[in-house]
Design an enzyme around this catalytic site. Sequence first.
Site, short mmCIF file in Angstrom:
data_model
loop_
_atom_site.label_atom_id
_atom_site.label_comp_id
_atom_site.label_asym_id
_atom_site.label_seq_id
_atom_site.Cartn_x
_atom_site.Cartn_y
_atom_site.Cartn_z
N TYR A 1 7.45 2.62 -7.22
CA TYR A 1 7.05 1.31 -7.47
C TYR A 1 6.49 0.88 -8.83
O TYR A 1 6.90 -0.21 -9.23
CB TYR A 1 5.56 1.10 -6.64
CG TYR A 1 6.12 1.43 -5.05
CD1 TYR A 1 7.14 0.61 -4.55
CD2 TYR A 1 5.32 2.08 -4.17
CE1 TYR A 1 7.54 0.81 -3.01
CE2 TYR A 1 5.75 2.29 -2.86
CZ TYR A 1 6.77 1.67 -2.41
OH TYR A 1 7.24 1.66 -1.06
N GLU B 1 0.76 -1.20 0.03
CA GLU B 1 0.03 -0.24 0.12
C GLU B 1 0.77 1.18 0.01
O GLU B 1 2.08 1.30 0.60
CB GLU B 1 -0.83 0.25 1.49
CG GLU B 1 -1.85 -1.12 1.45
CD GLU B 1 -1.62 -2.44 2.14
OE1 GLU B 1 -2.27 -3.23 1.74
OE2 GLU B 1 -0.44 -2.27 2.92
#
Length: 166
Positions: free
Chosen positions: A129, A117
């Site tokens: 990411y 998350e």
Amino acid sequence: MSPAEGRRLSAATLRQMTEADLPAVLAIERSTFPLDAWSEGMLRGELADQPRTRHYVVAVAGDEIVGYAGLAAAADQADVQTIAVLAGHQRSGIGSAMLTELLAEAARRGVTAVFLEVRADNPPAQAMYERFGFERIGLRRDYYDDGTDAIMMMRSLNGQGDDRNG
């Protein structure tokens, strides 16, 4: 010990995190995540499960811990628990190096999917990411203590130590 032991970065060296590192890690945690910092007890709990289900590393520049990261792994799935780098050392490759190490550890453990998350209001982390092949898979509304949403992301591992970094 994993290959993280003694790995040199342009600005830091990665090594396994120990309880002796907690004061420095807590200071980074509180400065990086002031509204929802983990407690000392939470971090001790994470370290207590190392190496069984956890893998935590610190990044050391000179004699200062400047970042840390952790992975939780069970069966064929893993979660990036946290990645934090001191503000003055961000954008120097330390976060990417730590994520590379977490993904390598996940591959060593036979993980096929890694989840995380990330704060919806943190585009630089989201971009990192995505460079590592994570894809958005959902949204958790009001996930963080201050009401910020979390973007859920996932990356499949191909089982061959896939640790590309962009």
